[in-house]
Design a protein around this motif. Sequence first.
Motif, PDB file in Angstrom:
ATOM      1  N   GLU A  72       0.830  -1.209   0.000  1.00  0.00           N
ATOM      2  CA  GLU A  72       0.000   0.000   0.000  1.00  0.00           C
ATOM      3  C   GLU A  72       0.862   1.255   0.000  1.00  0.00           C
ATOM      4  O   GLU A  72       0.551   2.241  -0.673  1.00  0.00           O
ATOM      5  CB  GLU A  72      -0.921   0.000   1.222  1.00  0.00           C
ATOM      6  N   LEU A  73       1.950   1.231   0.765  1.00  0.00           N
ATOM      7  CA  LEU A  73       2.813   2.416   0.858  1.00  0.00           C
ATOM      8  C   LEU A  73       3.564   2.675  -0.441  1.00  0.00           C
ATOM      9  O   LEU A  73       4.017   3.793  -0.676  1.00  0.00           O
ATOM     10  CB  LEU A  73       3.806   2.248   2.012  1.00  0.00           C
ATOM     11  N   THR A 106     -10.768  -1.384   1.582  1.00  0.00           N
ATOM     12  CA  THR A 106     -10.292  -2.747   1.330  1.00  0.00           C
ATOM     13  C   THR A 106     -11.408  -3.746   1.025  1.00  0.00           C
ATOM     14  O   THR A 106     -11.163  -4.770   0.393  1.00  0.00           O
ATOM     15  CB  THR A 106      -9.514  -3.266   2.553  1.00  0.00           C
ATOM     16  N   ALA A 147      -0.928  10.549   4.959  1.00  0.00           N
ATOM     17  CA  ALA A 147      -1.438   9.593   3.963  1.00  0.00           C
ATOM     18  C   ALA A 147      -2.801   9.047   4.376  1.00  0.00           C
ATOM     19  O   ALA A 147      -2.945   7.862   4.679  1.00  0.00           O
ATOM     20  CB  ALA A 147      -0.438   8.452   3.783  1.00  0.00           C
ATOM     21  N   ARG A 184      -5.303   8.438   2.625  1.00  0.00           N
ATOM     22  CA  ARG A 184      -5.952   7.591   1.634  1.00  0.00           C
ATOM     23  C   ARG A 184      -5.371   6.177   1.594  1.00  0.00           C
ATOM     24  O   ARG A 184      -5.724   5.386   0.718  1.00  0.00           O
ATOM     25  CB  ARG A 184      -5.842   8.237   0.247  1.00  0.00           C
ATOM     26  N   VAL A 185      -4.493   5.880   2.524  1.00  0.00           N
ATOM     27  CA  VAL A 185      -3.915   4.531   2.602  1.00  0.00           C
ATOM     28  C   VAL A 185      -4.664   3.746   3.680  1.00  0.00           C
ATOM     29  O   VAL A 185      -4.745   4.171   4.838  1.00  0.00           O
ATOM     30  CB  VAL A 185      -2.413   4.597   2.945  1.00  0.00           C
ATOM     31  N   ALA A 196       6.528   7.863   1.641  1.00  0.00           N
ATOM     32  CA  ALA A 196       6.282   6.488   2.098  1.00  0.00           C
ATOM     33  C   ALA A 196       7.164   6.154   3.297  1.00  0.00           C
ATOM     34  O   ALA A 196       6.718   5.505   4.255  1.00  0.00           O
ATOM     35  CB  ALA A 196       6.543   5.510   0.956  1.00  0.00           C
ATOM     36  N   SER A 225       2.380   3.028  -3.175  1.00  0.00           N
ATOM     37  CA  SER A 225       1.603   3.945  -4.002  1.00  0.00           C
ATOM     38  C   SER A 225       1.978   5.407  -3.735  1.00  0.00           C
ATOM     39  O   SER A 225       1.569   6.300  -4.475  1.00  0.00           O
ATOM     40  CB  SER A 225       0.104   3.744  -3.746  1.00  0.00           C
ATOM     41  N   LEU A 226       2.778   5.633  -2.680  1.00  0.00           N
ATOM     42  CA  LEU A 226       3.190   6.980  -2.301  1.00  0.00           C
ATOM     43  C   LEU A 226       4.580   7.295  -2.843  1.00  0.00           C
ATOM     44  O   LEU A 226       5.366   6.380  -3.104  1.00  0.00           O
ATOM     45  CB  LEU A 226       3.219   7.111  -0.774  1.00  0.00           C
TER      46      LEU A 226
END
Length: 261
Positions: A4-5, A79, A45, A47-48, A13, A7-8
């Motif tokens: 997931e991280l 999720t 973050a 949106r994570v 991240a 994506s940053l």
Amino acid sequence: MRQELMSLPKTLAEDVARNLVMVAKLLDEDAEQAYGYSRVALRLASRVAAVREAAGFASYATARYSEALAEFRAARRMTGSVELWPVMADCERGMGRPERALAMAGEPEVQKLDKAGQVEMRLVAAGARKDMGQAEAAVVTLQSPELASNSVQPWTARLRYAYADALLDVGREAEAREWFAKALEADQGGTTNASDRLAELDGVEFTDVLADVEEAEDVKDAEDAVIEAADEAKEDEAKEEAAEAADEKDGEKPVEGGDAR
């Protein structure tokens, strides 16, 4: 979480990851500090999903149940997972709404949980029954194949402990003692205080030797402080008396070149 991280942006991240590590590290030791780190990660973050989940658990650990429920709901929307369902129900209990927790225990999502999640949901439902003053129903809620099984799982000690506690609430002390003993037998990680509850039922009182020693040291320190203060007061008093005596003596001397009458 690593996935997931990714994506940053890399630097962001890494910053988020550091804060999440601190949340995990401090959650059991200093929940308030863990909560602080979770808020930083959330600002960086939001949106994570992993960040929302971590923020939820930090809020939950500090009894901020409304915040926790909001974060868990957000993570679930991201999720689609049902694994947070039991802790979401427990947040409803924490907010003083046990009837909602009980309603959640009957929803289809429960059937999608793994065994550990279903046991957790049963524990929450039993707690909700107790909150509503339904002690006998709490006992029945905890009676299950998982409780009767001799297999020891990570949740076994907590399930047995909750059952023992529920039995005690309805006055079934002998059975409660038996289940506290079973909980202790399964509690290899020290997740419950079953040994203390057993001792309490047996009328055994433990003395905290270290606490007694610390208390004795505190008393001695206090006594020493009183004695020291008294000595200082006597010394100050003696100095004042000596000064007054000197002043009186000086006042009796005739003034040089004047009339001594």
